[in-house]
Design a protein around this motif. Sequence first.
Motif, mmCIF file in Angstrom:
data_model
loop_
_atom_site.group_PDB
_atom_site.id
_atom_site.type_symbol
_atom_site.label_atom_id
_atom_site.label_comp_id
_atom_site.label_asym_id
_atom_site.label_seq_id
_atom_site.Cartn_x
_atom_site.Cartn_y
_atom_site.Cartn_z
ATOM 1 N N SER A 101 45.302 33.501 42.683
ATOM 2 C CA SER A 101 46.244 33.903 41.632
ATOM 3 C C SER A 101 46.808 32.679 40.912
ATOM 4 O O SER A 101 47.265 32.780 39.774
ATOM 5 N N ALA A 102 46.762 31.513 41.535
ATOM 6 C CA ALA A 102 47.239 30.285 40.886
ATOM 7 C C ALA A 102 46.484 30.019 39.586
ATOM 8 O O ALA A 102 47.034 29.445 38.650
ATOM 9 N N HIS A 103 45.237 30.466 39.496
ATOM 10 C CA HIS A 103 44.449 30.261 38.273
ATOM 11 C C HIS A 103 44.958 31.101 37.111
ATOM 12 O O HIS A 103 44.587 30.879 35.967
ATOM 13 N N PHE A 104 45.800 32.086 37.408
ATOM 14 C CA PHE A 104 46.348 32.953 36.371
ATOM 15 C C PHE A 104 47.798 32.602 36.041
ATOM 16 O O PHE A 104 48.422 33.267 35.230
ATOM 17 N N ASP A 105 48.321 31.564 36.674
ATOM 18 C CA ASP A 105 49.702 31.122 36.471
ATOM 19 C C ASP A 105 49.704 29.938 35.517
ATOM 20 O O ASP A 105 49.291 28.838 35.875
ATOM 21 N N ASP A 106 50.190 30.153 34.297
ATOM 22 C CA ASP A 106 50.214 29.089 33.300
ATOM 23 C C ASP A 106 51.075 27.902 33.720
ATOM 24 O O ASP A 106 50.878 26.795 33.241
ATOM 25 N N ARG A 146 49.670 38.241 37.006
ATOM 26 C CA ARG A 146 48.725 39.367 37.091
ATOM 27 C C ARG A 146 47.393 38.829 37.620
ATOM 28 O O ARG A 146 46.855 37.866 37.085
ATOM 29 N N LEU A 147 46.886 39.443 38.693
ATOM 30 C CA LEU A 147 45.636 39.010 39.328
ATOM 31 C C LEU A 147 44.628 40.159 39.328
ATOM 32 O O LEU A 147 44.715 41.063 40.147
ATOM 33 N N PRO A 148 43.664 40.140 38.385
ATOM 34 C CA PRO A 148 42.588 41.132 38.444
ATOM 35 C C PRO A 148 41.592 40.727 39.531
ATOM 36 O O PRO A 148 41.150 39.584 39.576
ATOM 37 N N VAL A 149 41.269 41.632 40.421
ATOM 38 C CA VAL A 149 40.341 41.350 41.516
ATOM 39 C C VAL A 149 38.956 41.782 41.056
ATOM 40 O O VAL A 149 38.606 42.959 41.099
ATOM 41 N N GLU A 150 38.199 40.811 40.582
ATOM 42 C CA GLU A 150 36.884 41.075 39.992
ATOM 43 C C GLU A 150 35.770 40.639 40.937
ATOM 44 O O GLU A 150 35.897 39.608 41.608
ATOM 45 N N PRO A 151 34.678 41.395 40.995
ATOM 46 C CA PRO A 151 33.580 41.050 41.912
ATOM 47 C C PRO A 151 33.025 39.636 41.715
ATOM 48 O O PRO A 151 32.725 38.955 42.694
ATOM 49 N N GLY A 152 32.916 39.179 40.475
ATOM 50 C CA GLY A 152 32.398 37.828 40.228
ATOM 51 C C GLY A 152 33.308 36.760 40.802
ATOM 52 O O GLY A 152 32.840 35.769 41.378
#
Length: 162
Positions: A48-53, A5-11
């Motif tokens: 999205s790799a940052h959200f992959d455990d 899951r990749l939330p696309v956040e402005p920050g």
Amino acid sequence: MAMIRLPVEPGQMLTFARAIGDDDPAYLAALADPHRHAVAPPTFVMSSAHFDDDYPLRPKPGEEWFGSGAGPGTAREGGGGLHAEQHFEYHRPVHAGDVLTAETRPGRSWEKKGRAGLLRFTETITEYRDAEGGLVVTARSVGVVPEAPVSGPSARGGREET
């Protein structure tokens, strides 16, 4: 494979843009006005790799980290391969506020005879979909692994060591 899951956040968009040297003021404006729905920087979906455990290059607390510089610089799972290509096909722009899911699957594989011997190519396809299931981005990555480690003059820049 697992869905990420990749939330696309402005920050995150702003941080990513700064990391790639993109100084478009739209990313800062999106941070100030979350309803702006700015378009994310090109290749942003790679974050999205940052959200992959299970991402092998992601540091994990209490575990030795490949890439930290503390060791020899070889992955525990082996290595010897190279990232050869990366392609992105955008079906629509990625916007701040999107929540994408990424699913990765194997693509084609093929072999080619090179100067150093047989090269094995493998393609990995990642599809990024929006909350409604619509396809947003298709990313294709190609890796190459030589049949045997390269040695001799070509491995040292074309010159024999003396």
